[in-house]
Write a protein that holds these residues in place. Sequence first.
Motif, PDB file in Angstrom:
ATOM      1  N   VAL A 113       1.627  10.413  -2.748  1.00  0.00           N
ATOM      2  CA  VAL A 113       1.404  10.712  -1.324  1.00  0.00           C
ATOM      3  C   VAL A 113       2.656  10.300  -0.554  1.00  0.00           C
ATOM      4  O   VAL A 113       3.144   9.184  -0.724  1.00  0.00           O
ATOM      5  N   PRO A 114       3.217  11.177   0.291  1.00  0.00           N
ATOM      6  CA  PRO A 114       4.420  10.818   1.035  1.00  0.00           C
ATOM      7  C   PRO A 114       4.231   9.535   1.838  1.00  0.00           C
ATOM      8  O   PRO A 114       3.297   9.414   2.625  1.00  0.00           O
ATOM      9  N   ALA A 115       5.099   8.570   1.581  1.00  0.00           N
ATOM     10  CA  ALA A 115       5.035   7.292   2.296  1.00  0.00           C
ATOM     11  C   ALA A 115       6.430   6.701   2.318  1.00  0.00           C
ATOM     12  O   ALA A 115       7.265   7.036   1.470  1.00  0.00           O
ATOM     13  N   PHE A 116       6.711   5.834   3.281  1.00  0.00           N
ATOM     14  CA  PHE A 116       8.031   5.222   3.390  1.00  0.00           C
ATOM     15  C   PHE A 116       7.851   3.708   3.443  1.00  0.00           C
ATOM     16  O   PHE A 116       7.669   3.129   4.504  1.00  0.00           O
ATOM     17  N   ALA A 117       7.856   3.098   2.278  1.00  0.00           N
ATOM     18  CA  ALA A 117       7.676   1.643   2.210  1.00  0.00           C
ATOM     19  C   ALA A 117       8.952   0.957   2.677  1.00  0.00           C
ATOM     20  O   ALA A 117      10.017   1.138   2.091  1.00  0.00           O
ATOM     21  N   VAL A 118       8.848   0.173   3.729  1.00  0.00           N
ATOM     22  CA  VAL A 118      10.021  -0.506   4.289  1.00  0.00           C
ATOM     23  C   VAL A 118       9.947  -2.000   3.989  1.00  0.00           C
ATOM     24  O   VAL A 118       9.053  -2.697   4.467  1.00  0.00           O
ATOM     25  N   ALA A 173       0.834  -1.206   0.000  1.00  0.00           N
ATOM     26  CA  ALA A 173       0.000   0.000   0.000  1.00  0.00           C
ATOM     27  C   ALA A 173       0.870   1.257   0.000  1.00  0.00           C
ATOM     28  O   ALA A 173       0.571   2.231  -0.709  1.00  0.00           O
ATOM     29  N   SER A 174       1.962   1.234   0.764  1.00  0.00           N
ATOM     30  CA  SER A 174       2.867   2.392   0.826  1.00  0.00           C
ATOM     31  C   SER A 174       3.498   2.686  -0.532  1.00  0.00           C
ATOM     32  O   SER A 174       3.618   3.845  -0.937  1.00  0.00           O
ATOM     33  N   LYS A 216      10.687   7.698   9.386  1.00  0.00           N
ATOM     34  CA  LYS A 216       9.778   8.840   9.200  1.00  0.00           C
ATOM     35  C   LYS A 216      10.082   9.955  10.198  1.00  0.00           C
ATOM     36  O   LYS A 216       9.887  11.134   9.904  1.00  0.00           O
ATOM     37  N   ARG A 217      10.539   9.569  11.370  1.00  0.00           N
ATOM     38  CA  ARG A 217      10.892  10.565  12.389  1.00  0.00           C
ATOM     39  C   ARG A 217      12.195  11.281  12.042  1.00  0.00           C
ATOM     40  O   ARG A 217      12.332  12.486  12.236  1.00  0.00           O
ATOM     41  N   ILE A 218      13.143  10.547  11.474  1.00  0.00           N
ATOM     42  CA  ILE A 218      14.482  11.082  11.210  1.00  0.00           C
ATOM     43  C   ILE A 218      14.539  11.945   9.947  1.00  0.00           C
ATOM     44  O   ILE A 218      15.195  12.989   9.933  1.00  0.00           O
ATOM     45  N   PHE A 219      13.839  11.513   8.896  1.00  0.00           N
ATOM     46  CA  PHE A 219      13.937  12.212   7.608  1.00  0.00           C
ATOM     47  C   PHE A 219      12.705  13.070   7.328  1.00  0.00           C
ATOM     48  O   PHE A 219      11.579  12.681   7.675  1.00  0.00           O
ATOM     49  N   PRO A 220      12.884  14.237   6.685  1.00  0.00           N
ATOM     50  CA  PRO A 220      11.736  15.107   6.357  1.00  0.00           C
ATOM     51  C   PRO A 220      10.737  14.394   5.447  1.00  0.00           C
ATOM     52  O   PRO A 220      11.121  13.631   4.566  1.00  0.00           O
ATOM     53  N   GLU A 221       9.463  14.661   5.678  1.00  0.00           N
ATOM     54  CA  GLU A 221       8.394  13.997   4.921  1.00  0.00           C
ATOM     55  C   GLU A 221       8.562  14.148   3.414  1.00  0.00           C
ATOM     56  O   GLU A 221       8.294  13.217   2.652  1.00  0.00           O
ATOM     57  N   LYS A 222       9.023  15.323   2.972  1.00  0.00           N
ATOM     58  CA  LYS A 222       9.150  15.570   1.527  1.00  0.00           C
ATOM     59  C   LYS A 222      10.189  14.656   0.866  1.00  0.00           C
ATOM     60  O   LYS A 222      10.205  14.518  -0.355  1.00  0.00           O
ATOM     61  N   THR A 223      11.050  14.017   1.665  1.00  0.00           N
ATOM     62  CA  THR A 223      12.091  13.147   1.096  1.00  0.00           C
ATOM     63  C   THR A 223      11.676  11.675   1.043  1.00  0.00           C
ATOM     64  O   THR A 223      12.328  10.870   0.378  1.00  0.00           O
ATOM     65  N   TRP A 224      10.606  11.304   1.738  1.00  0.00           N
ATOM     66  CA  TRP A 224      10.295   9.894   1.955  1.00  0.00           C
ATOM     67  C   TRP A 224      10.192   9.060   0.672  1.00  0.00           C
ATOM     68  O   TRP A 224      10.828   8.013   0.555  1.00  0.00           O
ATOM     69  N   SER A 225       9.363   9.515  -0.251  1.00  0.00           N
ATOM     70  CA  SER A 225       9.074   8.701  -1.445  1.00  0.00           C
ATOM     71  C   SER A 225      10.325   8.471  -2.289  1.00  0.00           C
ATOM     72  O   SER A 225      10.569   7.354  -2.765  1.00  0.00           O
ATOM     73  N   LYS A 226      11.102   9.514  -2.463  1.00  0.00           N
ATOM     74  CA  LYS A 226      12.339   9.396  -3.253  1.00  0.00           C
ATOM     75  C   LYS A 226      13.394   8.614  -2.476  1.00  0.00           C
ATOM     76  O   LYS A 226      14.091   7.756  -3.037  1.00  0.00           O
ATOM     77  N   LEU A 227      13.489   8.876  -1.187  1.00  0.00           N
ATOM     78  CA  LEU A 227      14.500   8.237  -0.342  1.00  0.00           C
ATOM     79  C   LEU A 227      14.306   6.723  -0.281  1.00  0.00           C
ATOM     80  O   LEU A 227      15.288   5.967  -0.274  1.00  0.00           O
ATOM     81  N   HIS A 228      13.066   6.293  -0.242  1.00  0.00           N
ATOM     82  CA  HIS A 228      12.764   4.858  -0.243  1.00  0.00           C
ATOM     83  C   HIS A 228      13.440   4.173  -1.434  1.00  0.00           C
ATOM     84  O   HIS A 228      14.098   3.136  -1.288  1.00  0.00           O
TER      85      HIS A 228
END
Length: 217
Positions: free
Chosen positions: A133-138, A123-124, A165-177
């Motif tokens: 939508v900002p999400a961090f699929a782990v 789903a993430s 999610k706590r450590i990294f800014p929300e705007k980076t989540w999708s790309k960072l994943h």
Amino acid sequence: MDEKDKAKTILKILNKLYPTTPIPLDHINNFTLLMSVLLSAQCTDLNVNNVTKNIYPKYNKPEHFVKLGKKRIEKLIKSIGLFRVKAKSIYLMSKQLLEKHGGKVPKSFEELEKLPGVGHKTASVVMSQGFGVPAFAVDTHIHRLAQRWGLTNGKNVIQTEKDLKRIFPEKTWSKLHLQIIYYGREFCKARECYGLTCKICTTCYPNRKNPVKIKKA
């Protein structure tokens, strides 16, 4: 190096290496993205793409897979691991999409996770890569790297997601994943780095001498 400095260092390294992050799973719409993520469980993206390149030009909507039925779906995906279980999930998921969502992929975690075969990670990915939508699929790979980089205690993927999610800014989540996945495949491999040789590991932990013991997801 504290948590904030570590996060900045990791982002700097990853942004330099991977300024763009193409989605590794080939798809033509959000339904085929959802299906490909489902197929990718315990299977490489390359294998999924090799199989779906012969499927998606012809079958790419829920109604196509309901009409095909479980047995024919099995034949289409038989070279993918757990193909019988996945074929059943695809069939039931397609049926539910038609019956409850008008054949459209729902744009919420709650509704996505009610679909057969769809867990929080799947789903993430769909929320992030399909709907923006900002999400961090782990997954297990990100879970492993987050431990090596000292970003989580590694209890489980749920805790790892919360920590990232706590450590990294929300705007980076999708790309960072995606950046972490690419980096793990290229530099911080499961049986090569062990937390001792790649640039992120050596920069964050210059004095580390022993391999990092990973808690499995």
